[in-house]
Design a protein around this motif. Sequence first.
Motif, mmCIF file in Angstrom:
data_model
loop_
_atom_site.group_PDB
_atom_site.id
_atom_site.type_symbol
_atom_site.label_atom_id
_atom_site.label_comp_id
_atom_site.label_asym_id
_atom_site.label_seq_id
_atom_site.Cartn_x
_atom_site.Cartn_y
_atom_site.Cartn_z
ATOM 1 N N TRP A 1 39.107 46.179 33.626
ATOM 2 C CA TRP A 1 39.513 46.847 32.387
ATOM 3 C C TRP A 1 40.369 48.052 32.714
ATOM 4 O O TRP A 1 40.090 48.791 33.651
ATOM 5 N N LEU A 2 41.415 48.232 31.908
ATOM 6 C CA LEU A 2 42.413 49.266 32.147
ATOM 7 C C LEU A 2 42.646 50.053 30.871
ATOM 8 O O LEU A 2 42.899 49.471 29.818
ATOM 9 N N LEU B 1 42.159 39.702 32.603
ATOM 10 C CA LEU B 1 41.273 38.559 32.781
ATOM 11 C C LEU B 1 41.773 37.609 33.860
ATOM 12 O O LEU B 1 40.985 36.893 34.486
ATOM 13 N N GLY B 2 43.085 37.573 34.081
ATOM 14 C CA GLY B 2 43.631 36.672 35.088
ATOM 15 C C GLY B 2 43.248 37.019 36.509
ATOM 16 O O GLY B 2 43.428 36.181 37.405
ATOM 17 N N MET B 3 42.720 38.212 36.765
ATOM 18 C CA MET B 3 42.321 38.597 38.113
ATOM 19 C C MET B 3 40.906 38.152 38.458
ATOM 20 O O MET B 3 40.436 38.402 39.568
ATOM 21 N N MET C 1 47.504 38.396 29.643
ATOM 22 C CA MET C 1 46.995 38.607 30.993
ATOM 23 C C MET C 1 45.863 37.651 31.343
ATOM 24 O O MET C 1 45.186 37.850 32.349
ATOM 25 N N ARG C 2 45.666 36.604 30.566
ATOM 26 C CA ARG C 2 44.607 35.653 30.881
ATOM 27 C C ARG C 2 44.984 34.734 32.034
ATOM 28 O O ARG C 2 44.113 34.209 32.726
ATOM 29 N N ASN D 1 44.244 31.171 38.693
ATOM 30 C CA ASN D 1 44.956 32.032 37.751
ATOM 31 C C ASN D 1 46.469 31.878 37.817
ATOM 32 O O ASN D 1 47.194 32.562 37.102
ATOM 33 N N GLY D 2 46.961 31.006 38.683
ATOM 34 C CA GLY D 2 48.395 30.776 38.789
ATOM 35 C C GLY D 2 49.080 31.567 39.871
ATOM 36 O O GLY D 2 50.268 31.342 40.123
#
Length: 972
Positions: free
Chosen positions: A908-909, A924-926, A860-861, A344-345
């Motif tokens: 989800w937030l 989604l990046g987490m 947030m991907r 995810n970077g």
Amino acid sequence: MAANDEKKQELEEEAMGLPSNLDFGKTVKQKSDLSNSSKVAQSKCSSEIEQGSVLKPSDQIKNGLEEFRPENLAGGECGQHEEANTNTVLVELSEGTTPCHKTNECKSNCHLEENQLELSKNCTLSETSLPTTPSSTGKSRSRKNPVPKKHHKSPGPTEIKPEQSIENGEIQMPPAKVYKKRGRKSKAELLALQLEQGLSVTPEPAKKLLEGHNSANDVAAIERPKRRAAKAALQYLRSLAEELGVDSQPTAVVPEVSKSIASSSNVESETSLKRKRAIKKHLEDDVTDDADFVLPDAVSDNEKEEEDTDEEYDFQDSDSGPEERCYKVKGSATKLKLKGTAANGLPNNLMGPVWNCFNMTKEFREQHFASWVFPEWIPSMKNWKFLTDMEAVKYLPKEKLSPPFMVKREGLDDDTSIHRINRFQSMSPHHERWDFAFFVGGPVWSMEWCPTPDGSSTSQFVAIYCNNGMDDRHKHYALHTEPALLQIWKLGNLCHDSCPSSKASFSYGIALDYGCIWDMKWCPSGAWEIFETYRKFPQVPRLGLLAAAFSNGQIAVFSLPYPESLTNYKKSHYKGSGNEDQMICKVQCTALLEVGSFQANNNSPCGQCLCIDWVPIKDHQFVGAGFFDGTVALWSLTTKSPLLKIRTSGGSITIFPYHSFLAHDHAVRFLTWCKASSDFILTASEDRKLKFWDLRRTYEPAVAVKRNLSTEVSWLLHWCGISVAQENCFAAYGLSGIHYVEAGYLGFKPYFVAPRRGTVWSLSGSDWLNTCASGDNTGELLMMVLPNITSNPNNVKRPSERRFPVYKADLIEYGRSDKDSLNVEAEANSETNSAVPLCQPQLYNEAIEKYCVLFDDTDMRTFKNFNRREPMKRMYTTESKGSIFVDRMPLDSIYKVRFSPNIDSHNWLLSAGQAGLVRGHCLLGMNSSVVNKLIRESNAQFCAMYQSEGNGFCEMPVKSVKHSIDTIIEVQ
């Protein structure tokens, strides 16, 4: 010959008559006016010493006295002391021992080789060569640190210095003297020096080691051993073990090291591979000799990397899921190393605690969450009454249309047109970013997710309360009641890795007359059951148990059904009545919790109930709440005491607290239970204090911390501390924001998680992601990844790289009304003639005519190149130079933020605020392969437990699960 024998006998008697117990610290003066003949003889003896000739002890006494003067030793091994105790040397020579002693003044390594101590048989000394020792008479006074005297007499053309030797007619100069540093040698160094000279390394008792061995027989002419320092250290440890009476037998650790080397990963870094190859090579070279110790995992200075207090593991740089590999812990548990970058970077040292916390949370829930609780509290349709449109009007929010808003997504050139949606309506999820929004009708002050079992993969529900009017104001110091609506929304099947297939929908509303709902909590586990569960009418399947705190000082517990059950019941019993899209009901609460008065001579209630929490450990029988006057009350929902539990005529029950105590001097604004124990709670009050309470002794708090005014607190499962959101009114400049406060167990100072310019209204923590999310009155929603709090978090490097903006809400001026456009010139004249600036709109209707809410969303991907992206730069700017408009309608403020507690929708937030718009975002990046594997296990376990026959509930293939994150076996 007879004369020579007599001289030898006299020398031996004189030597044997010298005292043998002289102090080593006494100095010995020697004659400097030696005759040339004696010097020549001495140099001849020195040359024969080099040739290795041997003398008997008696000959050594005669011929070696002058050679044992300190200035005559070859190589300058005792060059820093030119005066030595000759008497001690004579005693040693008379006893036939090797002179390997060190004086107190010469504490350097002065051991002599055996071949350097033997003299030639043909070397003789005259009587004049014997030095006189005034100190041997015992009349001279010893000095503590004597300074050796030096002879500055320069030799003549034919004069030879005592330390010079003659060989083949030429004067040979000895090597330069090396003055060694004074200092006492340790046992390990002494043993190492003995090993260097070839002495025996057999373990000996501690007493013998202290006595020392000076015998020439102990000196063995062997090669220099390998790793003598390690062996000497091991020898020293064995001697200490023998003194303490501990078994010092070596343990066979070499096979374990070999096994660990053989089982190491193939994708480790080059540094780690080189290190392990070197260890393996040493083990293969000399396994039998070195089986009693293991070389340390030494790292050169060039290979040392920057240490961090985060939990770290050994991973290689990779962009394709390094978390799939089973990482090996190196070093201590609190200081581990993680290298490389995740898919995810984000750095692996940042994602490492997230993966660990996800696994620990799953294990904790499996052990401490209940499968079924409160079986007597099943929803019954006979208690539900559907209201008509006329009856439901007073409970509905007044605003039927949302304020104007726009959504700008990073990296997308979407249509930035202005949107307005109706009350109880929603927007479809975005096909790429998966975010959605719906309008509830008023400012949101309470919001909670409905818990579901792990792996259920079912629809998610959320309970929401909002004010009836956009401009409503409420006071806390007085009890009040008013009509309120508790809304239940169905969000659809929110998966962690897929876009929602349907948009959010309003399920039903519960009309209440208890006043405002300041806080609400669902039963953490055991209250949910699948919709296909068979119940005999009028009972229906239960969605969950919800406890709500009201402004009239009471707490009501509701047993809520599925919306499909209510719809089916309404169609069959209330045909043609009411709006099908807005199902508003009235229901009698299952249990009513009241506190009464627990203080003597005081019959007044405790004030409004501002906070509530449900004990998170099964069987979830305790509920705690905080009140305006500082009281904390605790109820037992399963009590059978007739003094605490009263059943009313309507079928509901009233429960009184089993324990109450005065916790603060002011209103208790927040209360939370420790997620790992039912004996500890935390309270935050308007007296600016945070207090940790042990419920077994509530006469005083376990820990009390006075800080800024706290608005909300998040206590994550894994850490012995809390994250605190603060108002900025009492905070010093630059210190307003979110802090992590340790509970006093580890003694760390508060850790500054994120600075904020405005007041942080809400804070939510995710045990799955080890992450907190916050919303403030500046309209910014942040997520903050916490480090490993078992070590001191104040040593974390670059904490700014651990927080990320989800979106930023701003008010932008988008137009004027017709009335204002006609009076533009008049307003301009008034501005020039008056020095008083125009007031900002403070009412909702005025604000929506001038302003529009702009939501600037972040992608947030992925988190790649996040520091160089525009949302990150904007966040840094608002932290230091953000502006706050206190005289304007805060349509951009965020009042509630909540992470999903369910494993299927853990990323989800939800967030909502003054505008009445509830927005959902997927982080989604987490996601990671570790998370995906654990979720697949949970889905398989749920299907195996709740599979219903013939109803097609579990459509996925049944999976036989081995309780490990490594393998999952699918059985079709």
